[in-house]
Design a protein around this motif. Structure first.
Motif, mmCIF file in Angstrom:
data_model
loop_
_atom_site.group_PDB
_atom_site.id
_atom_site.type_symbol
_atom_site.label_atom_id
_atom_site.label_comp_id
_atom_site.label_asym_id
_atom_site.label_seq_id
_atom_site.Cartn_x
_atom_site.Cartn_y
_atom_site.Cartn_z
ATOM 1 N N ALA A 215 -40.768 62.997 -77.788
ATOM 2 C CA ALA A 215 -41.223 64.812 -77.998
ATOM 3 C C ALA A 215 -39.736 65.353 -79.011
ATOM 4 O O ALA A 215 -38.668 64.191 -79.522
ATOM 5 C CB ALA A 215 -41.180 65.864 -77.099
ATOM 6 N N ASP B 251 -36.215 60.413 -77.192
ATOM 7 C CA ASP B 251 -36.435 62.524 -78.090
ATOM 8 C C ASP B 251 -35.596 62.747 -79.513
ATOM 9 O O ASP B 251 -34.946 61.757 -79.446
ATOM 10 C CB ASP B 251 -36.769 63.700 -76.627
ATOM 11 C CG ASP B 251 -37.860 63.497 -76.009
ATOM 12 O OD1 ASP B 251 -38.701 62.594 -75.657
ATOM 13 O OD2 ASP B 251 -37.273 63.443 -74.886
ATOM 14 N N ASP C 189 -41.968 70.623 -80.051
ATOM 15 C CA ASP C 189 -43.712 70.466 -78.995
ATOM 16 C C ASP C 189 -42.864 71.508 -78.336
ATOM 17 O O ASP C 189 -43.943 71.491 -77.311
ATOM 18 C CB ASP C 189 -43.099 68.854 -78.375
ATOM 19 C CG ASP C 189 -43.611 68.153 -79.703
ATOM 20 O OD1 ASP C 189 -44.683 67.892 -80.013
ATOM 21 O OD2 ASP C 189 -42.645 66.953 -79.910
ATOM 22 N N GLU D 21 -43.587 75.295 -73.992
ATOM 23 C CA GLU D 21 -44.417 74.204 -74.204
ATOM 24 C C GLU D 21 -45.866 74.887 -75.715
ATOM 25 O O GLU D 21 -46.117 75.972 -75.229
ATOM 26 C CB GLU D 21 -45.040 73.595 -73.138
ATOM 27 C CG GLU D 21 -44.081 72.674 -72.074
ATOM 28 C CD GLU D 21 -44.206 71.925 -72.589
ATOM 29 O OE1 GLU D 21 -44.730 71.342 -73.442
ATOM 30 O OE2 GLU D 21 -43.114 71.213 -71.776
#
Ligand SMILES: NC(=O)c1ccc[n+]([C@@H]2O[C@H](COP(=O)([O-])OP(=O)(O)OC[C@H]3O[C@@H](n4cnc5c(N)ncnc54)[C@H](OP(=O)(O)O)[C@@H]3O)[C@@H](O)[C@H]2O)c1
Length: 158
Positions: A2, A94, A112, A156
């Motif tokens: 992410a 990440d 994200d 999110e």
């Protein structure tokens, strides 16, 4: 893997003053360390300049269009957003976007998840702010209490 934005904001979305952080919250520093350790951290050249040394146990990616930055272990300098996104395909971790204001703006469309520490202050004389509506298109999914009066909101992408 992410792309995660991590930031501390005051009540008016300020994030900096005179090239540094206008507050010190140990609990938030520990949270930042816990989250980002073992991952890549992307920062602008000015935020890099505010650090005394590279963030340990993290890949430090410094974005600068032209500045010469001394080569050292765990630090790479990239010249544009596209280079960061290309590198992502080769990373098994990440990517944390850790600021400052220019870099948050640059990566707005790529993020994200946001981890936003809400600092219970209104800083006088702040000169770096989050882009307006940076949480647009995100939904709040969690609140983490770091200590009394210091919350992290997790968002999110919808
Ligand atoms: N509250 C928080 O969570 C938090 C987190 C981080 C930082 N901060 C604060 O934010 C402030 C710094 O923010 P800032 O916006 O002034 O600076 P910054 O985003 O840290 O760095 C800006 C520099 O990054 C480079 N850059 C920006 N966009 C680029 C792009 N698309 N491609 C390549 N390079 C790019 C340029 O470097 P060159 O000029 O070398 O080309 C530019 O001068 C400080 O006060 C710092 O303490 C707060």
């Amino acid at each position: 893997m992410a792309i995660i934005g991590i930031v501390a904001v005051d009540q008016k979305s300020a994030i900096g003053r005179d090239g540094g952080l206008p507050w010190h919250y140990s609990a938030d520093m520990r949270f930042f360390k816990r989250q980002t350790t073992g991952h890549a951290c992307v920062m602008g050249r000015r935020t890099w300049a505010s650090l005394k040394k590279p963030l340990p146990e993290r890949l430090n990616i410094v974005l600068s269009r032209e500045s010469l930055i001394e080569a050292q272990p765990s630090v790479i300098v990239l010249r544009d957003k596209a280079s960061v996104l290309a590198l992502k395909d080769y990373l098994a971790c990440d990517i944390y976007i850790i600021g400052g204001a220019q870099i948050y703006s640059t990566f707005l469309d790529e993020i994200d998840r946001w981890l936003v520490t809400q600092v219970p202050l209104t800083v006088e004389g702040a000169d770096a702010f989050m882009p307006e509506d940076f949480r647009h298109g995100f939904r709040e999914v969690e609140t983490i209490e770091l200590e009394e009066n210091l919350l992290v909101k997790v968002y999110e992408r919808e």
